[in-house]
Design a protein around this motif. Sequence first.
Motif, PDB file in Angstrom:
ATOM      1  N   SER A  72       0.822  -1.219   0.000  1.00  0.00           N
ATOM      2  CA  SER A  72       0.000   0.000   0.000  1.00  0.00           C
ATOM      3  C   SER A  72       0.851   1.262   0.000  1.00  0.00           C
ATOM      4  O   SER A  72       0.551   2.229  -0.710  1.00  0.00           O
ATOM      5  CB  SER A  72      -0.934  -0.003   1.218  1.00  0.00           C
ATOM      6  N   LEU A  73       1.922   1.274   0.804  1.00  0.00           N
ATOM      7  CA  LEU A  73       2.769   2.465   0.885  1.00  0.00           C
ATOM      8  C   LEU A  73       3.463   2.733  -0.449  1.00  0.00           C
ATOM      9  O   LEU A  73       3.506   3.875  -0.925  1.00  0.00           O
ATOM     10  CB  LEU A  73       3.809   2.284   1.989  1.00  0.00           C
ATOM     11  N   GLU A  74       3.984   1.676  -1.054  1.00  0.00           N
ATOM     12  CA  GLU A  74       4.668   1.833  -2.345  1.00  0.00           C
ATOM     13  C   GLU A  74       3.689   2.286  -3.423  1.00  0.00           C
ATOM     14  O   GLU A  74       4.032   3.085  -4.305  1.00  0.00           O
ATOM     15  CB  GLU A  74       5.321   0.510  -2.747  1.00  0.00           C
ATOM     16  N   LEU A  75       2.452   1.780  -3.337  1.00  0.00           N
ATOM     17  CA  LEU A  75       1.440   2.152  -4.320  1.00  0.00           C
ATOM     18  C   LEU A  75       1.092   3.633  -4.219  1.00  0.00           C
ATOM     19  O   LEU A  75       0.971   4.336  -5.230  1.00  0.00           O
ATOM     20  CB  LEU A  75       0.185   1.297  -4.117  1.00  0.00           C
ATOM     21  N   VAL A  76       0.950   4.121  -2.984  1.00  0.00           N
ATOM     22  CA  VAL A  76       0.629   5.538  -2.775  1.00  0.00           C
ATOM     23  C   VAL A  76       1.779   6.422  -3.264  1.00  0.00           C
ATOM     24  O   VAL A  76       1.542   7.483  -3.872  1.00  0.00           O
ATOM     25  CB  VAL A  76       0.320   5.811  -1.286  1.00  0.00           C
ATOM     26  N   LYS A  77       3.018   6.005  -3.007  1.00  0.00           N
ATOM     27  CA  LYS A  77       4.167   6.772  -3.492  1.00  0.00           C
ATOM     28  C   LYS A  77       4.172   6.859  -5.012  1.00  0.00           C
ATOM     29  O   LYS A  77       4.469   7.905  -5.593  1.00  0.00           O
ATOM     30  CB  LYS A  77       5.467   6.131  -2.993  1.00  0.00           C
ATOM     31  N   LYS A  78       3.829   5.750  -5.666  1.00  0.00           N
ATOM     32  CA  LYS A  78       3.785   5.729  -7.133  1.00  0.00           C
ATOM     33  C   LYS A  78       2.691   6.662  -7.647  1.00  0.00           C
ATOM     34  O   LYS A  78       2.903   7.432  -8.600  1.00  0.00           O
ATOM     35  CB  LYS A  78       3.538   4.297  -7.621  1.00  0.00           C
ATOM     36  N   LEU A  79       1.527   6.614  -7.000  1.00  0.00           N
ATOM     37  CA  LEU A  79       0.424   7.480  -7.401  1.00  0.00           C
ATOM     38  C   LEU A  79       0.757   8.950  -7.153  1.00  0.00           C
ATOM     39  O   LEU A  79       0.373   9.824  -7.946  1.00  0.00           O
ATOM     40  CB  LEU A  79      -0.842   7.094  -6.633  1.00  0.00           C
ATOM     41  N   ALA A  80       1.472   9.232  -6.066  1.00  0.00           N
ATOM     42  CA  ALA A  80       1.872  10.609  -5.770  1.00  0.00           C
ATOM     43  C   ALA A  80       2.794  11.146  -6.869  1.00  0.00           C
ATOM     44  O   ALA A  80       2.689  12.310  -7.272  1.00  0.00           O
ATOM     45  CB  ALA A  80       2.569  10.677  -4.411  1.00  0.00           C
ATOM     46  N   GLY A  81       3.673  10.289  -7.359  1.00  0.00           N
ATOM     47  CA  GLY A  81       4.552  10.702  -8.447  1.00  0.00           C
ATOM     48  C   GLY A  81       3.788  10.988  -9.726  1.00  0.00           C
ATOM     49  O   GLY A  81       4.078  11.967 -10.432  1.00  0.00           O
ATOM     50  N   VAL A  82       2.772  10.152 -10.001  1.00  0.00           N
ATOM     51  CA  VAL A  82       1.947  10.374 -11.188  1.00  0.00           C
ATOM     52  C   VAL A  82       1.176  11.685 -11.063  1.00  0.00           C
ATOM     53  O   VAL A  82       1.041  12.449 -12.022  1.00  0.00           O
ATOM     54  CB  VAL A  82       0.979   9.187 -11.391  1.00  0.00           C
ATOM     55  N   TRP A  83       0.664  11.964  -9.845  1.00  0.00           N
ATOM     56  CA  TRP A  83      -0.082  13.210  -9.613  1.00  0.00           C
ATOM     57  C   TRP A  83       0.796  14.441  -9.849  1.00  0.00           C
ATOM     58  O   TRP A  83       0.347  15.424 -10.426  1.00  0.00           O
ATOM     59  CB  TRP A  83      -0.645  13.216  -8.196  1.00  0.00           C
ATOM     60  N   ARG A  84       2.043  14.356  -9.396  1.00  0.00           N
ATOM     61  CA  ARG A  84       2.944  15.498  -9.583  1.00  0.00           C
ATOM     62  C   ARG A  84       3.189  15.791 -11.058  1.00  0.00           C
ATOM     63  O   ARG A  84       3.352  16.951 -11.454  1.00  0.00           O
ATOM     64  CB  ARG A  84       4.278  15.224  -8.881  1.00  0.00           C
ATOM     65  N   GLU A  85       3.216  14.740 -11.877  1.00  0.00           N
ATOM     66  CA  GLU A  85       3.480  14.910 -13.307  1.00  0.00           C
ATOM     67  C   GLU A  85       2.209  15.153 -14.117  1.00  0.00           C
ATOM     68  O   GLU A  85       2.287  15.402 -15.326  1.00  0.00           O
ATOM     69  CB  GLU A  85       4.192  13.656 -13.852  1.00  0.00           C
ATOM     70  N   LEU A  86       1.056  15.114 -13.454  1.00  0.00           N
ATOM     71  CA  LEU A  86      -0.210  15.264 -14.165  1.00  0.00           C
ATOM     72  C   LEU A  86      -0.362  16.696 -14.688  1.00  0.00           C
ATOM     73  O   LEU A  86      -0.100  17.650 -13.958  1.00  0.00           O
ATOM     74  CB  LEU A  86      -1.370  14.921 -13.230  1.00  0.00           C
ATOM     75  N   PRO A  87      -0.790  16.874 -15.936  1.00  0.00           N
ATOM     76  CA  PRO A  87      -0.989  18.228 -16.475  1.00  0.00           C
ATOM     77  C   PRO A  87      -2.042  18.984 -15.674  1.00  0.00           C
ATOM     78  O   PRO A  87      -2.973  18.403 -15.112  1.00  0.00           O
ATOM     79  CB  PRO A  87      -1.461  17.973 -17.908  1.00  0.00           C
ATOM     80  N   ALA A  88      -1.895  20.307 -15.640  1.00  0.00           N
ATOM     81  CA  ALA A  88      -2.820  21.149 -14.868  1.00  0.00           C
ATOM     82  C   ALA A  88      -4.256  20.982 -15.340  1.00  0.00           C
ATOM     83  O   ALA A  88      -5.195  21.040 -14.541  1.00  0.00           O
ATOM     84  CB  ALA A  88      -2.393  22.610 -14.963  1.00  0.00           C
ATOM     85  N   SER A  89      -4.444  20.758 -16.645  1.00  0.00           N
ATOM     86  CA  SER A  89      -5.800  20.609 -17.184  1.00  0.00           C
ATOM     87  C   SER A  89      -6.490  19.372 -16.621  1.00  0.00           C
ATOM     88  O   SER A  89      -7.711  19.382 -16.391  1.00  0.00           O
ATOM     89  CB  SER A  89      -5.745  20.518 -18.714  1.00  0.00           C
ATOM     90  N   GLN A  90      -5.732  18.292 -16.407  1.00  0.00           N
ATOM     91  CA  GLN A  90      -6.319  17.078 -15.849  1.00  0.00           C
ATOM     92  C   GLN A  90      -6.543  17.208 -14.340  1.00  0.00           C
ATOM     93  O   GLN A  90      -7.505  16.660 -13.794  1.00  0.00           O
ATOM     94  CB  GLN A  90      -5.421  15.880 -16.150  1.00  0.00           C
ATOM     95  N   LYS A  91      -5.651  17.929 -13.654  1.00  0.00           N
ATOM     96  CA  LYS A  91      -5.858  18.184 -12.229  1.00  0.00           C
ATOM     97  C   LYS A  91      -7.090  19.050 -12.004  1.00  0.00           C
ATOM     98  O   LYS A  91      -7.786  18.904 -10.986  1.00  0.00           O
ATOM     99  CB  LYS A  91      -4.632  18.880 -11.624  1.00  0.00           C
ATOM    100  N   GLN A  92      -7.381  19.940 -12.943  1.00  0.00           N
ATOM    101  CA  GLN A  92      -8.503  20.853 -12.817  1.00  0.00           C
ATOM    102  C   GLN A  92      -9.820  20.115 -12.726  1.00  0.00           C
ATOM    103  O   GLN A  92     -10.759  20.558 -12.049  1.00  0.00           O
ATOM    104  CB  GLN A  92      -8.522  21.833 -13.998  1.00  0.00           C
ATOM    105  N   VAL A  93      -9.912  18.941 -13.391  1.00  0.00           N
ATOM    106  CA  VAL A  93     -11.131  18.133 -13.342  1.00  0.00           C
ATOM    107  C   VAL A  93     -11.445  17.741 -11.904  1.00  0.00           C
ATOM    108  O   VAL A  93     -12.591  17.836 -11.433  1.00  0.00           O
ATOM    109  CB  VAL A  93     -10.978  16.874 -14.224  1.00  0.00           C
ATOM    110  N   TYR A  94     -10.428  17.302 -11.177  1.00  0.00           N
ATOM    111  CA  TYR A  94     -10.616  16.898  -9.780  1.00  0.00           C
ATOM    112  C   TYR A  94     -10.887  18.116  -8.895  1.00  0.00           C
ATOM    113  O   TYR A  94     -11.658  18.025  -7.932  1.00  0.00           O
ATOM    114  CB  TYR A  94      -9.367  16.158  -9.283  1.00  0.00           C
ATOM    115  N   GLU A  95     -10.279  19.248  -9.218  1.00  0.00           N
ATOM    116  CA  GLU A  95     -10.489  20.461  -8.432  1.00  0.00           C
ATOM    117  C   GLU A  95     -11.911  20.988  -8.591  1.00  0.00           C
ATOM    118  O   GLU A  95     -12.535  21.429  -7.616  1.00  0.00           O
ATOM    119  CB  GLU A  95      -9.483  21.536  -8.862  1.00  0.00           C
ATOM    120  N   GLU A  96     -12.455  20.917  -9.810  1.00  0.00           N
ATOM    121  CA  GLU A  96     -13.834  21.352 -10.045  1.00  0.00           C
ATOM    122  C   GLU A  96     -14.820  20.462  -9.299  1.00  0.00           C
ATOM    123  O   GLU A  96     -15.827  20.944  -8.756  1.00  0.00           O
ATOM    124  CB  GLU A  96     -14.141  21.347 -11.538  1.00  0.00           C
ATOM    125  N   ALA A  97     -14.534  19.159  -9.271  1.00  0.00           N
ATOM    126  CA  ALA A  97     -15.399  18.234  -8.527  1.00  0.00           C
ATOM    127  C   ALA A  97     -15.371  18.552  -7.036  1.00  0.00           C
ATOM    128  O   ALA A  97     -16.401  18.490  -6.348  1.00  0.00           O
ATOM    129  CB  ALA A  97     -14.952  16.792  -8.765  1.00  0.00           C
TER     130      ALA A  97
END
Length: 264
Positions: A72-97
Amino acid sequence: MAAALALLGRAAGLANGARRLLGVCGVGRAAEAGCCRAMSSAERPKRPLSAYFRFLRDKQPQFRQQNPGLNSLELVKKLAGVWRELPASQKQVYEEARKTDWRKYEEQLAAYKAQLTPAQAAALKEERRKRLAKRRSFRIKRELTVLGKPKRPRSGFNIFVSENFQQSKGLSPTAKLKQLFETWQNLSASQKQPYLQLAQDDKVRYQNEMKSWEAKMIELGREDLIRSREQRPKKKTDTNTARGGSKAKLHESLAKLKLKKPEE
């Protein structure tokens, strides 16, 4: 001791029975039927997830399936890395929600507070105060552990319990402690003496380690953590500033400790 516990148990049982008979929440009254239920914060609307935690919730099943070997810890670290590299336009979808859910949350929270009586609101406020105090206490203990504060000395009874706990009779830890307490009470002074001497030695150990630790805290600029702080006048500080300052001090202290390790 056993007789006292039995009396307390009977008293608690009578008190519970009396409450049921009297109907504290207003038995038979529709207007008062929900008074006790509203006293808990369990029904309070839940704060919406942040954009980042929404991303974790949505992507975790997919990433777990694609990476079955990760814990679980390694999985969260991997997802955190993906989130950091995510384009602002894709992050905006989650922010609007998050913003949409936040507006709903504010409406639900206003409705929830409106139906509370003054007594219920005060009880919930006290419940929140205790919860925040518990969190602050946990953060302080965690900080002191990270900074290596010496463990407090043990009493003679504590040492006796640690040495005899596994061999003691009892189906539960509470029963074992009760049995050990009774055994300790029946020990003679000469039988207790070895444990009391170990406790005295541990007290000396604690005092010596605390002197060294407090000297190191002074070097790190953390005079606020030494025992003599009770003798200094309290400084009035803004709450938010104090919280930020505490975190900054912890990071600064850890950095200094890391720098000093090679020398030591």
